[in-house]
Write a protein that holds these residues in place. Structure first.
Motif, PDB file in Angstrom:
ATOM      1  N   LYS A  79       0.832  -1.206   0.000  1.00 42.70           N
ATOM      2  CA  LYS A  79       0.000   0.000   0.000  1.00 42.70           C
ATOM      3  C   LYS A  79       0.863   1.249   0.000  1.00 42.70           C
ATOM      4  O   LYS A  79       0.586   2.197  -0.732  1.00 42.70           O
ATOM      5  CB  LYS A  79      -0.920  -0.010   1.214  1.00 42.70           C
ATOM      6  CG  LYS A  79      -1.895   1.130   1.247  1.00 42.70           C
ATOM      7  CD  LYS A  79      -2.843   1.037   2.424  1.00 42.70           C
ATOM      8  CE  LYS A  79      -3.829   2.191   2.381  1.00 42.70           C
ATOM      9  NZ  LYS A  79      -4.699   2.188   3.545  1.00 42.70           N
ATOM     10  N   LEU A 126      -2.266  -9.590  -2.128  1.00 37.53           N
ATOM     11  CA  LEU A 126      -3.402  -9.053  -2.879  1.00 37.53           C
ATOM     12  C   LEU A 126      -4.730  -9.375  -2.194  1.00 37.53           C
ATOM     13  O   LEU A 126      -5.662  -8.576  -2.212  1.00 37.53           O
ATOM     14  CB  LEU A 126      -3.397  -9.601  -4.311  1.00 37.53           C
ATOM     15  CG  LEU A 126      -2.274  -9.100  -5.204  1.00 37.53           C
ATOM     16  CD1 LEU A 126      -2.182  -9.935  -6.474  1.00 37.53           C
ATOM     17  CD2 LEU A 126      -2.486  -7.628  -5.546  1.00 37.53           C
ATOM     18  N   ALA A 127      -4.830 -10.557  -1.584  1.00 38.68           N
ATOM     19  CA  ALA A 127      -6.089 -10.982  -0.956  1.00 38.68           C
ATOM     20  C   ALA A 127      -6.337 -10.307   0.386  1.00 38.68           C
ATOM     21  O   ALA A 127      -7.489 -10.024   0.733  1.00 38.68           O
ATOM     22  CB  ALA A 127      -6.077 -12.498  -0.773  1.00 38.68           C
ATOM     23  N   PRO A 173      -6.115  -7.303   1.871  1.00 40.40           N
ATOM     24  CA  PRO A 173      -6.985  -6.129   2.042  1.00 40.40           C
ATOM     25  C   PRO A 173      -8.437  -6.396   1.626  1.00 40.40           C
ATOM     26  O   PRO A 173      -9.342  -5.726   2.090  1.00 40.40           O
ATOM     27  CB  PRO A 173      -6.364  -5.064   1.125  1.00 40.40           C
ATOM     28  CG  PRO A 173      -5.078  -5.605   0.636  1.00 40.40           C
ATOM     29  CD  PRO A 173      -5.052  -7.074   0.897  1.00 40.40           C
ATOM     30  N   ARG A 174      -8.650  -7.384   0.789  1.00 36.09           N
ATOM     31  CA  ARG A 174     -10.002  -7.681   0.298  1.00 36.09           C
ATOM     32  C   ARG A 174     -10.760  -8.651   1.198  1.00 36.09           C
ATOM     33  O   ARG A 174     -11.975  -8.569   1.328  1.00 36.09           O
ATOM     34  CB  ARG A 174      -9.916  -8.237  -1.112  1.00 36.09           C
ATOM     35  CG  ARG A 174      -9.425  -7.207  -2.128  1.00 36.09           C
ATOM     36  CD  ARG A 174      -8.958  -7.869  -3.425  1.00 36.09           C
ATOM     37  NE  ARG A 174      -8.544  -6.897  -4.411  1.00 36.09           N
ATOM     38  CZ  ARG A 174      -7.322  -6.371  -4.495  1.00 36.09           C
ATOM     39  NH1 ARG A 174      -6.395  -6.707  -3.631  1.00 36.09           N
ATOM     40  NH2 ARG A 174      -7.026  -5.501  -5.432  1.00 36.09           N
ATOM     41  N   LEU A 175     -10.026  -9.597   1.805  1.00 34.07           N
ATOM     42  CA  LEU A 175     -10.671 -10.633   2.611  1.00 34.07           C
ATOM     43  C   LEU A 175     -10.505 -10.430   4.111  1.00 34.07           C
ATOM     44  O   LEU A 175     -11.271 -10.994   4.892  1.00 34.07           O
ATOM     45  CB  LEU A 175     -10.105 -12.019   2.241  1.00 34.07           C
ATOM     46  CG  LEU A 175     -10.275 -12.485   0.814  1.00 34.07           C
ATOM     47  CD1 LEU A 175      -9.627 -13.855   0.632  1.00 34.07           C
ATOM     48  CD2 LEU A 175     -11.738 -12.513   0.421  1.00 34.07           C
ATOM     49  N   THR A 207      -8.202 -14.650   5.206  1.00 32.26           N
ATOM     50  CA  THR A 207      -7.052 -14.946   4.338  1.00 32.26           C
ATOM     51  C   THR A 207      -6.213 -16.077   4.920  1.00 32.26           C
ATOM     52  O   THR A 207      -5.940 -17.076   4.247  1.00 32.26           O
ATOM     53  CB  THR A 207      -6.174 -13.693   4.135  1.00 32.26           C
ATOM     54  OG1 THR A 207      -6.943 -12.681   3.480  1.00 32.26           O
ATOM     55  CG2 THR A 207      -4.943 -14.014   3.307  1.00 32.26           C
TER      56      THR A 207
END
Length: 147
Positions: free
Chosen positions: A28, A88-89, A91-93, A98
């Motif tokens: 980030k 990559l996962a 921040p989304r999960l 994760t």
């Protein structure tokens, strides 16, 4: 001695979410998960370059020539996929889902590798208890996702 190794492996597992969080934070801050992965591997390689002289290990480049290419390349490629994919996962999960999925994937594939005696020293066939263990881990991940 086995208790010490159990603790070491537990500690290694505990470090994975920390590594994932730090890698995601780096990605980030620099705006690139790919470059963050590369930096992670460079720092890891430099760490090993500094550590190796303190070990009593010896190495021969000649032995590397005779090694199976999948063994030579596999760990590095898989490591890069793991680091980048989890970065990559995350921040989304979220952290819990994760790494719950990471643990579920590790256990399921490990049980299969043990069962089929692939990449292991001794075969450990799937039995009801191992199957139940896999089911409990999958159930735990589903609960983390749901709640």
């Amino acid at each position: 001695m086995k208790i010490a190794w159990l603790f070491v492996v537990f500690l290694c597992g505990a470090l994975l979410p920390l590594q994932g969080g730090l890698n995601a934070k780096l990605a980030k801050s620099i705006g690139s998960p790919v470059y963050a992965s590369m930096i992670c591997f460079i720092v890891g390689a430099l760490t090993m370059v500094l550590y190796v002289p303190f070990t009593k290990e010896t190495f021969s480049w000649q032995l590397l020539k005779g090694s199976d290419i999948t063994a030579v390349l596999g760990g590095g490629v898989i490591g890069a996929v793991f680091i980048t994919g989890s970065m990559l996962a995350l921040p989304r999960l979220g952290m819990a889902l994760t790494f719950g999925l990471v643990v579920a994937g590790q256990v399921i594939i490990s049980v299969l590798l043990d069962h089929f005696s692939l990449l292991v020293a001794a075969q450990h066939p799937v039995n009801i208890w191992r199957g139940l263990g896999m089911l409990l881990i999958i159930t735990g991940v589903a609960m983390v996702e749901k709640f």
